[in-house]
Write a protein that holds these residues in place. Structure first.
Motif, PDB file in Angstrom:
ATOM      1  N   VAL A  13       0.870  -1.186   0.000  1.00  0.00           N
ATOM      2  CA  VAL A  13       0.000   0.000   0.000  1.00  0.00           C
ATOM      3  C   VAL A  13       0.901   1.229   0.000  1.00  0.00           C
ATOM      4  O   VAL A  13       2.105   1.129   0.244  1.00  0.00           O
ATOM      5  CB  VAL A  13      -0.937   0.047   1.229  1.00  0.00           C
ATOM      6  CG1 VAL A  13      -1.831  -1.176   1.268  1.00  0.00           C
ATOM      7  CG2 VAL A  13      -0.141   0.186   2.511  1.00  0.00           C
ATOM      8  N   GLY A  14       0.321   2.378  -0.263  1.00  0.00           N
ATOM      9  CA  GLY A  14       1.098   3.613  -0.227  1.00  0.00           C
ATOM     10  C   GLY A  14       1.535   3.923   1.197  1.00  0.00           C
ATOM     11  O   GLY A  14       0.825   3.607   2.156  1.00  0.00           O
ATOM     12  N   HIS A  15       2.702   4.562   1.328  1.00  0.00           N
ATOM     13  CA  HIS A  15       3.218   4.822   2.674  1.00  0.00           C
ATOM     14  C   HIS A  15       2.525   6.008   3.326  1.00  0.00           C
ATOM     15  O   HIS A  15       2.740   6.277   4.499  1.00  0.00           O
ATOM     16  CB  HIS A  15       4.736   5.010   2.651  1.00  0.00           C
ATOM     17  CG  HIS A  15       5.214   6.165   1.839  1.00  0.00           C
ATOM     18  ND1 HIS A  15       5.972   7.165   2.355  1.00  0.00           N
ATOM     19  CD2 HIS A  15       5.017   6.490   0.539  1.00  0.00           C
ATOM     20  CE1 HIS A  15       6.243   8.045   1.406  1.00  0.00           C
ATOM     21  NE2 HIS A  15       5.682   7.655   0.301  1.00  0.00           N
TER      22      HIS A  15
ATOM     23  N   ASP B 262      -0.869   6.162   2.957  1.00  0.00           N
ATOM     24  CA  ASP B 262      -2.232   5.640   3.048  1.00  0.00           C
ATOM     25  C   ASP B 262      -2.689   5.662   4.523  1.00  0.00           C
ATOM     26  O   ASP B 262      -1.902   5.349   5.414  1.00  0.00           O
ATOM     27  CB  ASP B 262      -2.223   4.188   2.539  1.00  0.00           C
ATOM     28  CG  ASP B 262      -3.613   3.642   2.255  1.00  0.00           C
ATOM     29  OD1 ASP B 262      -3.915   3.407   1.077  1.00  0.00           O
ATOM     30  OD2 ASP B 262      -4.393   3.439   3.210  1.00  0.00           O
TER      31      ASP B 262
ATOM     32  N   THR C 188      10.387   6.962   1.218  1.00  0.00           N
ATOM     33  CA  THR C 188       9.372   5.924   1.088  1.00  0.00           C
ATOM     34  C   THR C 188       9.773   4.746   1.959  1.00  0.00           C
ATOM     35  O   THR C 188      10.803   4.109   1.732  1.00  0.00           O
ATOM     36  CB  THR C 188       9.215   5.488  -0.380  1.00  0.00           C
ATOM     37  OG1 THR C 188       8.895   6.644  -1.158  1.00  0.00           O
ATOM     38  CG2 THR C 188       8.106   4.466  -0.522  1.00  0.00           C
ATOM     39  N   ALA C 189       8.977   4.487   2.967  1.00  0.00           N
ATOM     40  CA  ALA C 189       9.288   3.403   3.901  1.00  0.00           C
ATOM     41  C   ALA C 189       9.320   2.066   3.158  1.00  0.00           C
ATOM     42  O   ALA C 189       8.599   1.877   2.181  1.00  0.00           O
ATOM     43  CB  ALA C 189       8.241   3.365   5.007  1.00  0.00           C
TER      44      ALA C 189
END
Lengths: 404, 404
Positions: A30-32, A34, A247-248
């Motif tokens: 998923v997006g970090h 989100d 970005t994790a």
């Protein structure tokens, strides 16, 4: 490229990763930013706080290997020209000193013979004679020697001299007690791939309020952008809304979270006891084989056993035979201990009697191939007996506790 | 914690990760010094060289996110006091400049209006007027603006002034041509989570021989141990036997390798054409909706589409509706473009007509909810037509090529 071979990972890390942990990494990305992921970040931070037994707000998974966290910790805690004491009782203490030197810190080395624990009195003497030292760094569990430092005492001395304390807990966290709040550690970093049995690549970190206050007061901005914990906090700390930083490593974080769940479900005490039992079993087996550990009793890490290579044994051949004939990985010595010791890790999911027995059978075979006198089966038998004794002792001590 | 929700990732990254890539990360972990893993490292490096179309020996996956690679690249290429030109045409150029400032470099900013491409003449003028500049850094594909820089021309100018060239190819690699050897780039880093569609957390890197020569000659040791590419080479380059440096993120590397296989199987040209077709489809759909892109034609990135937020539209609400009603993630603007643009990424596995259509249907719905005049169905229709035209044009151009 073929699929990775099955290995029993009993070296210095990575440790065996349970299948549910590996599968967690395969979940949908998923997006970090989100909302779901932000909730996930909060729960992961909370699990890390439980794991570190800390109330430190700034507790998070650093998005890089522990070696990068080590370097970032130094960037975060000191400016060029600052004086630092580095306790060196193995290769990782030496690495801390080398990183500090590169960063332009004034490094006061406290060298300890590799295989022995740091002497707190030496730290006391150093800090008394060099009152400008403002940071003390040491490795809690020296992966290169199998020695545990007396972290509580070292930190107490450092604090009495008004120093910040930086502790490497890469190999200790999950395998033996790590108590940054109780001991007064300002910056603790660990690794995902040792006693937590998550895939390698992440470094759990916890930072004290005292350290954050220093960072807020520092004269110049942290030379490392990625190591600037105040910037990092704006990403990992949702209090005032998260802002983008990097970005994790989302899928790797899924796996770390799954590993922390397993650890916390088992519980600190049970996990530490399991590591200790496995260590006692291994030790009994090694003694039956006529092998001994490098560190003296009293400072031995249960999770990292440094075995002295006996005269007449080719340690590289021994490791090669274990790998090719038995699928077992153990590690060589590092630096000045290369060729002189073997390192057997019983970390995380690796700290189990069954793995110890598999290893001892393999060792009997590999040693016998080099003409070492082996009474086949005696090492596993000794390990089982020691493990039984450890179990009994645990039960007695729990019963005594219940009586008290 | 629930399982991660299914999202269609059409933001600035991460991009959609194909299931085989995610599952690759779940394979059994092996030791990073295992002979099998060393073979794996070699084949992974070779795939990265193919991906970067480079002969650079020092081509490897940096074990941390691209932001950390960006910082390490600066540590690796310059000493304190060195003069550097940083071309800033968006948030990531600004980040490069900020990192350079923290490292004590003398930063010459070449500011470009966000949304426009860098003007090569300005670089020529700057380097002519400041002959002590020895490093030029720029972002090839500005993720914050959707603008592509003319990397070949910028690098040619830099080289003519005897400067090393550092290029951020985070968003370009895999989505449009990245040719470090042909263009003369000395240090190129990218990210795993954009057009390569691997999980976030790793940064493919390639370093020229010229850059390595400078590193070998530099006056003082690299201030960053983790950013010292000569140290890193001893781990990643097996020529003289590997030595331990850090523990590679083994499972994440499995996934990166799987993603590179997919990319190389499709082929550079086909992958780039797919990104371009998806971009043309999206563009036609956006035009049908009355929306326009920030950058002028000629410098638009196919993989990152910066859409101007029209007056009267609440962009945060639009993104929230897309996420909650349609499970689609798109991104907000960064820095000075926050609130002014939306960023639609068509990266890697996201660059498909089907995803564009899903997004356009969602956009029609979300825009209509804010009173925007929408002719339902017209945007997807326009996208399909544009995609068909792009296909036809590709076939004609291939046929013409075959005739020639």
């Amino acid at each position: 490229m073929s699929r990775p071979p099955r290995r029993l990972l009993l070296g210095a890390g990575p440790s065996p990763i349970p299948e549910p942990v590996r599968l967690a990494a395969a979940q949908a990305t998923v997006g970090h930013l989100d909302p779901w992921f932000q909730d996930f970040m909060e729960s992961l931070k909370q699990r890390l706080r439980q794991t570190f037994v800390t109330r430190n707000r700034m507790t998070f998974p650093f998005s890089a290997p522990a070696s990068a966290a080590m370097e970032s910790a130094l960037f975060a805690l000191a400016d060029e020209g600052d004086e630092i004491a580095v306790i060196i009782h193995g290769a990782f203490g030496a690495r801390l000193a080398e990183m500090a030197r590169r960063q332009g810190l004034v490094v006061h080395r406290l060298d300890v013979p590799w295989g022995s624990p740091p002497d707190p009195q030496q730290l006391e003497d150093l800090l008394t004679s060099k009152p400008d030292i403002r940071l003390v760094a040491f490795v809690h569990a020296e992966t290169s020697t199998g020695v545990a430092a007396d972290a509580a005492t070292l930190a107490r001395i450092a604090e009495a001299h008004d120093c910040l304390v930086l502790m490497d807990a890469v190999t200790s966290l999950g395998g033996s007690p790590v108590l940054p709040d109780q001991w007064g550690i300002d910056f603790t970093y660990s690794g995902s791939q040792k006693c937590l049995s998550a895939p390698p690549g992440l470094a759990p970190v916890t930072v004290s309020e005292r350290a954050l206050e220093w960072m807020n007061r520092r004269r110049r901005s942290c030379r490392s952008w990625f190591g600037d914990m105040l910037e990092m906090a704006r990403y990992w700390d949702g209090q005032n809304g998260r802002s983008y930083h990097h970005t994790a490593p989302i899928n790797a974080l899924y796996a770390l979270d799954a590993a922390l769940r397993l650890f916390l479900t088992e519980g600190h005490e049970a996990a530490h006891a399991r590591h200790y039992r496995a260590h006692l079993a291994l030790l009994a087996g090694l003694e039956a084989l006529g092998l001994e550990l490098l560190p003296p009793p009293g400072c031995r890490l249960p999770q990292l056993n440094a075995v002295v290579v006996p005269a007449g044994i080719d340690e590289a051949q021994l490791r090669a035979d274990l790998l090719s004939r038995h699928g077992i990985e153990i590690s060589a010595g590092l630096g000045s201990l290369a060729g002189r010791i073997l390192r057997i890790g019983l970390m995380g999911d690796g700290a189990r009697l069954s793995h110890v027995l598999t290893l001892l059978v393999g060792l009997e075979d590999a040693l016998a191939r080099q003409g070492w006198t082996v009474t086949t089966g005696s090492a596993p038998q000794a390990a089982i007996a020691a493990h039984d004794r450890a179990r009994t002792a645990e039960h007695s001590s729990r019963a005594a506790g219940a009586d008290g």
